[in-house]
Motif scaffolding. Structure first.
Motif, PDB file in Angstrom:
ATOM      1  N   TYR A  50     103.766  -8.855 -13.284  1.00  0.00           N
ATOM      2  CA  TYR A  50     102.818  -9.203 -12.214  1.00  0.00           C
ATOM      3  C   TYR A  50     101.733 -10.163 -12.694  1.00  0.00           C
ATOM      4  N   GLN A  51     101.864 -10.634 -13.921  1.00  0.00           N
ATOM      5  CA  GLN A  51     100.890 -11.573 -14.469  1.00  0.00           C
ATOM      6  C   GLN A  51     100.858 -12.855 -13.637  1.00  0.00           C
ATOM      7  N   GLY A  52      99.655 -13.319 -13.345  1.00  0.00           N
ATOM      8  CA  GLY A  52      99.478 -14.522 -12.534  1.00  0.00           C
ATOM      9  C   GLY A  52      99.374 -14.248 -11.048  1.00  0.00           C
ATOM     10  N   GLY A  53      99.655 -13.010 -10.635  1.00  0.00           N
ATOM     11  CA  GLY A  53      99.587 -12.666  -9.225  1.00  0.00           C
ATOM     12  C   GLY A  53      98.261 -12.016  -8.847  1.00  0.00           C
ATOM     13  N   TYR A  54      97.948 -12.059  -7.549  1.00  0.00           N
ATOM     14  CA  TYR A  54      96.750 -11.420  -7.002  1.00  0.00           C
ATOM     15  C   TYR A  54      97.194 -10.571  -5.819  1.00  0.00           C
ATOM     16  N   PHE A  55      96.846  -9.294  -5.845  1.00  0.00           N
ATOM     17  CA  PHE A  55      97.374  -8.330  -4.890  1.00  0.00           C
ATOM     18  C   PHE A  55      96.229  -7.755  -4.043  1.00  0.00           C
ATOM     19  N   ARG A  56      96.412  -7.843  -2.737  1.00  0.00           N
ATOM     20  CA  ARG A  56      95.364  -7.459  -1.791  1.00  0.00           C
ATOM     21  C   ARG A  56      95.630  -6.055  -1.258  1.00  0.00           C
ATOM     22  N   ILE A  57      94.594  -5.234  -1.259  1.00  0.00           N
ATOM     23  CA  ILE A  57      94.691  -3.840  -0.816  1.00  0.00           C
ATOM     24  C   ILE A  57      93.689  -3.600   0.305  1.00  0.00           C
ATOM     25  N   ARG A  58      94.119  -2.926   1.334  1.00  0.00           N
ATOM     26  CA  ARG A  58      93.231  -2.580   2.447  1.00  0.00           C
ATOM     27  C   ARG A  58      92.814  -1.116   2.332  1.00  0.00           C
ATOM     28  N   PHE A  59      91.523  -0.866   2.604  1.00  0.00           N
ATOM     29  CA  PHE A  59      90.980   0.498   2.575  1.00  0.00           C
ATOM     30  C   PHE A  59      90.762   0.992   4.002  1.00  0.00           C
ATOM     31  N   ASP A  60      91.145   2.235   4.248  1.00  0.00           N
ATOM     32  CA  ASP A  60      90.851   2.905   5.515  1.00  0.00           C
ATOM     33  C   ASP A  60      90.118   4.205   5.188  1.00  0.00           C
ATOM     34  N   PHE A  61      88.848   4.248   5.569  1.00  0.00           N
ATOM     35  CA  PHE A  61      88.016   5.408   5.250  1.00  0.00           C
ATOM     36  C   PHE A  61      88.037   6.382   6.429  1.00  0.00           C
ATOM     37  N   GLY A  62      88.311   7.641   6.116  1.00  0.00           N
ATOM     38  CA  GLY A  62      88.280   8.663   7.159  1.00  0.00           C
ATOM     39  C   GLY A  62      86.889   9.240   7.320  1.00  0.00           C
ATOM     40  N   LEU A  63      86.741  10.092   8.319  1.00  0.00           N
ATOM     41  CA  LEU A  63      85.446  10.710   8.583  1.00  0.00           C
ATOM     42  C   LEU A  63      84.999  11.628   7.446  1.00  0.00           C
ATOM     43  N   GLU A  64      85.951  12.107   6.643  1.00  0.00           N
ATOM     44  CA  GLU A  64      85.629  13.040   5.564  1.00  0.00           C
ATOM     45  C   GLU A  64      85.346  12.345   4.229  1.00  0.00           C
ATOM     46  N   TYR A  65      85.365  11.020   4.223  1.00  0.00           N
ATOM     47  CA  TYR A  65      85.066  10.301   2.980  1.00  0.00           C
ATOM     48  C   TYR A  65      83.596  10.533   2.621  1.00  0.00           C
ATOM     49  N   LYS A 154      98.172 -21.204  -5.332  1.00  0.00           N
ATOM     50  CA  LYS A 154      97.867 -22.405  -6.109  1.00  0.00           C
ATOM     51  C   LYS A 154      96.509 -22.278  -6.787  1.00  0.00           C
ATOM     52  N   LEU A 155      95.589 -21.656  -6.080  1.00  0.00           N
ATOM     53  CA  LEU A 155      94.265 -21.391  -6.642  1.00  0.00           C
ATOM     54  C   LEU A 155      93.977 -19.900  -6.537  1.00  0.00           C
ATOM     55  N   PRO A 156      93.251 -19.336  -7.506  1.00  0.00           N
ATOM     56  CA  PRO A 156      92.886 -17.919  -7.402  1.00  0.00           C
ATOM     57  C   PRO A 156      92.030 -17.672  -6.155  1.00  0.00           C
ATOM     58  N   PRO A 157      92.007 -16.466  -5.655  1.00  0.00           N
ATOM     59  CA  PRO A 157      91.106 -16.138  -4.536  1.00  0.00           C
ATOM     60  C   PRO A 157      89.659 -16.472  -4.895  1.00  0.00           C
ATOM     61  N   PRO A 158      88.838 -16.778  -3.906  1.00  0.00           N
ATOM     62  CA  PRO A 158      87.444 -17.172  -4.192  1.00  0.00           C
ATOM     63  C   PRO A 158      86.691 -16.153  -5.034  1.00  0.00           C
ATOM     64  N   GLU A 159      87.010 -14.897  -4.879  1.00  0.00           N
ATOM     65  CA  GLU A 159      86.298 -13.855  -5.626  1.00  0.00           C
ATOM     66  C   GLU A 159      86.551 -13.932  -7.131  1.00  0.00           C
ATOM     67  N   PHE A 160      87.606 -14.617  -7.550  1.00  0.00           N
ATOM     68  CA  PHE A 160      87.940 -14.713  -8.976  1.00  0.00           C
ATOM     69  C   PHE A 160      87.586 -16.070  -9.572  1.00  0.00           C
ATOM     70  N   ARG A 161      87.037 -16.955  -8.789  1.00  0.00           N
ATOM     71  CA  ARG A 161      86.728 -18.289  -9.300  1.00  0.00           C
ATOM     72  C   ARG A 161      85.366 -18.308  -9.964  1.00  0.00           C
ATOM     73  N   ASN A 162      85.291 -19.128 -11.023  1.00  0.00           N
ATOM     74  CA  ASN A 162      84.018 -19.356 -11.728  1.00  0.00           C
ATOM     75  C   ASN A 162      83.398 -18.053 -12.199  1.00  0.00           C
TER      76      ASN A 162
END
Length: 253
Positions: A50-65, A154-162
């Protein structure tokens, strides 16, 4: 889905911490007006398929979080035993192993570790689990192919730049740091560090010019104490001039 005020305060503090000092290879994306609409990014670890890849995860918070873990979905297509084709993630941290002290950052770090150490015994993707056990090289090759197609932009996500380069502050004019030039670049009038090149003090030179050159005391004493010597000449011994004058004086007396 709305959270309790206590859960929102806890989530807000964690978001501030993740923004200022995120774990390596982990980032969060959120809406300041709605923290529950949060997503995370995990960078593929080096040395894995998985080197070189960027993987996006979605969070769903329940009422008990945070008493119950959030539901996490892998949005990026991936070939992994513990992640189904629909994006479900199978890891103990999101189930029985959850603790309310963990938070979002811990979940993302756990998913990153899962990319390094997949667990084929609890496989959601049976095909990936079987290939991992039977043909590890083939598993790595196919996982790398899926990563290159679906997770490598082609470019890393903005959160990983600079994020790797840091600006070094320049020294201000009030700084106590002084730059000392080398000897070869000093101006002609500057004082050299070699003692022999220093001019003698003025008073010393005057004294040397005015003082006559006198023999040393030891030399004078040796001449005063040295007895008169006699000089041999033809026909006899001739005394020195001083001795002859002394004898003539005695005869006169």
């Amino acid at each position: 889905m709305s959270l309790t005020p206590q859960a929102l305060r806890l989530l807000s503090r964690e978001v501030v911490s993740l923004r200022s000092d995120p774990p390596e290879g982990v980032r969060v994306v959120f809406d300041e007006d709605d923290l529950t609409a949060m997503e995370g990014w995990v960078q593929g670890p080096d040395g894995t398929p998985y080197q070189g890849g960027y993987f996006r995860i979605r969070f769903d918070f329940g009422l008990e979080y945070p008493n119950l873990p959030p539901k996490c979905t892998m949005l990026t297509k991936i070939f992994h035993p513990n992640m189904s084709k629909s994006g479900e993630i199978c890891v103990d941290t999101l189930k029985k192993g959850w603790k309310k002290e963990y938070g979002v950052g811990h979940v993302l770090v756990t998913i990153k570790c899962l990319l390094i150490y997949p667990n084929p015994e609890s496989a959601l993707d049976e095909e990936a689990g079987k290939q991992l056990l039977a043909d590890y090289d083939g598993y790595c090759k196919y996982a790398k192919l899926i990563t290159s197609i679906h997770a490598t932009p082609k470019l890393p996500p903005p959160e990983f730049r600079n994020t790797t380069s840091k600006t070094i502050p320049q020294a201000s004019s009030s700084s106590n740091t002084h730059v000392i030039p080398s000897t070869s670049t000093r101006p002609p009038n500057s004082t050299s560090s070699t003692t022999s090149s220093k001019p003698a003090p003025l008073q010393t030179r005057v004294d040397q010019e005015q003082s006559p050159v006198l023999p040393s005391t030891a030399t004078m004493d040796e001449k005063a104490l040295k007895p008169a010597t006699s000089t041999k000449v033809a026909g006899g011994t001739k005394t020195s001039t001083a001795a002859s004058k002394a004898k003539r004086g005695l005869k006169r007396l």
